[in-house]
Motif scaffolding. Structure first.
Motif, mmCIF file in Angstrom:
data_model
loop_
_atom_site.group_PDB
_atom_site.id
_atom_site.type_symbol
_atom_site.label_atom_id
_atom_site.label_comp_id
_atom_site.label_asym_id
_atom_site.label_seq_id
_atom_site.Cartn_x
_atom_site.Cartn_y
_atom_site.Cartn_z
ATOM 1 N N UNK A 1 6.745 15.174 27.977
ATOM 2 C CA UNK A 1 7.670 16.167 27.432
ATOM 3 C C UNK A 1 8.426 16.851 28.559
ATOM 4 N N UNK A 2 7.691 17.230 29.602
ATOM 5 C CA UNK A 2 8.349 17.870 30.737
ATOM 6 C C UNK A 2 9.398 16.982 31.368
ATOM 7 N N UNK A 3 9.068 15.697 31.516
ATOM 8 C CA UNK A 3 10.030 14.772 32.113
ATOM 9 C C UNK A 3 11.276 14.646 31.252
ATOM 10 N N UNK A 4 11.066 14.712 29.947
ATOM 11 C CA UNK A 4 12.202 14.616 29.034
ATOM 12 C C UNK A 4 13.148 15.795 29.237
ATOM 13 N N UNK A 5 12.586 16.981 29.327
ATOM 14 C CA UNK A 5 13.411 18.171 29.547
ATOM 15 C C UNK A 5 14.130 18.078 30.892
#
Lengths: 229, 229
Positions: free
Chosen positions: B135-139
């Motif tokens: 999720x963090x990488x997506x953001x």
DNA sequence: ACACGGACGAGAGCAGTGCTCTTGCTATGG
DNA sequence: CCATAGCAAGAGCACTGCTCTCGTCCGTGT
């Protein structure tokens, strides 16, 4: 309450306090999951069944600890705010945020009890909500003072949120503009997101110097609700 | 891995999967605290000790569920983003936020396992971190695209945070300005603060229409990291 | 082809848990 | 002064995670 109680009643309150103290000690040491009624009774030199005279179940004991923890957190935040009560709202805001964070860091298991995974079949009794709302009320009070001084510039709100915002404002702070209340509630949740990530280790390997990082985040949170100087 | 395995190995992977499935069912139904190895074994028609051939302890089984849950959450966020991948960064951002929220609302106990109170003596094994960071990488990727398009206006940062921000940037996104990375990490934590409060019932009696409230908060989060249109 | 080693399932058992019930004792209030 | 209520203690129930042993059966190497 009244000190003129019989020896029996006095013994009861004393033992109740001793049980809570020992339970709090075990909670701080091992966490809520490992808090055992039998271990508490053992440490107090009594047998486990005797403990049920004072707390009808393990969950009731945990509830008592929850209320105490909310009070402890609220008191920590309030005393910290009191010392900078004459400063600007921004400074008061960050002071409260940092006090909450400091309390969470020194009481991680209590923090987990309040803001972590809720106990399975647990619903907060009415006694809890008053203690639980102290931090929120403090943040609202700061915004209220800023609003009175004219230094609160609440951000705009989309039309579909306006009814909900006015409803929240009516419940929480009728003297504040609805946009400010909505922003406050969001900032309130986000504050505990920052603290929770730090306490629960989610920042491990990501954020190293967490104190200045948190200070800056708290500052931006304040700006997000419209607190100026 | 290879499908050309003996019947024994195939049975092993099948039974392992069956155990995880049943465990996941119980987790979803009752929560991690009430997940019992013996109950899982009972539901599968085996004896509890047989289960230890597949998972050396209850915590190991929980860890497997954690990794799966992280993957499930990451997949949900990624597929949601993929469908609006050509839209502006703001829309992509709110889409991801709402996908994470939706996953959390439909998998509250799994969410609690990931972002609630951590298991007492548990430290995330290396296998977890990759799944956990999706999720963090997506953001970060969204911010990166905005930066490439010149629509990312990172907020200013105080001087004392600059070294930490550059360190985080070097670790997480070397192509992004440090101020943007610091803002991203803060927004990341704040996002899960909003979601956690909703999943764990902290908004009960406070926020009623939570979907538009969350949508607005996610939007302001995006603006906080400098995402424009 | 066969024997051996390793994986496997079942069962008993240990230490611990929350909680209940019964049994006496003791202090308190009528 | 005595009945009643509160209290501590112990035994016990139904659970839990986990370990150990004991047959058994499968798969592989000789």
């Amino acid at each position: 309450m009244s000190t003129a109680q019989g020896a029996r009643a006095r013994a009861r309150t004393e033992i109740t306090a001793a049980i809570k103290d020992e339970a709090r000690r075990q909670l701080a040491a091992e966490g809520a999951a490992k808090l055992s009624l039998r271990a508490v009774a053992r440490a107090l030199g009594m047998v486990s069944s005797a403990l049920y005279r004072y707390f009808p179940s393990r969950d009731e004991l945990l509830t008592a600890l929850i209320v105490d923890a909310y009070d402890s957190l609220g008191a920590a935040a309030e005393t910290a705010e009191k010392q900078v009560h004459d400063a600007g709202p921004l400074h008061r805001w960050t002071t409260v945020c940092e006090a909450v964070r400091a309390w969470a860091m020194t009481h991680p298991h209590e923090y987990a009890l309040l803001y972590g995974t809720p106990v399975p079949g647990y619903t907060a009794p009415q006694t809890t909500v008053q203690a639980a709302s102290r931090v929120g009320l403090l943040l609202i009070a700061i915004a209220r003072d800023a609003h009175r001084d004219g230094t609160l510039s609440a951000p705009a709100l989309p039309a579909d949120l306006h009814p909900e915002a006015t409803r929240m404002a009516a419940d929480l702070a009728p003297d504040l503009p609805p946009e400010a209340v909505a922003a406050l509630v969001a900032a309130w949740a986000q504050l505990f997101g920052l603290i929770g990530f730090e306490v629960f280790g989610q920042f491990h390997g990501v954020v190293e110097h967490r104190e200045p990082f948190f200070r800056q985040a708290a500052l931006r949170l304040a700006q997000g609700v419209g607190l100026a100087c």
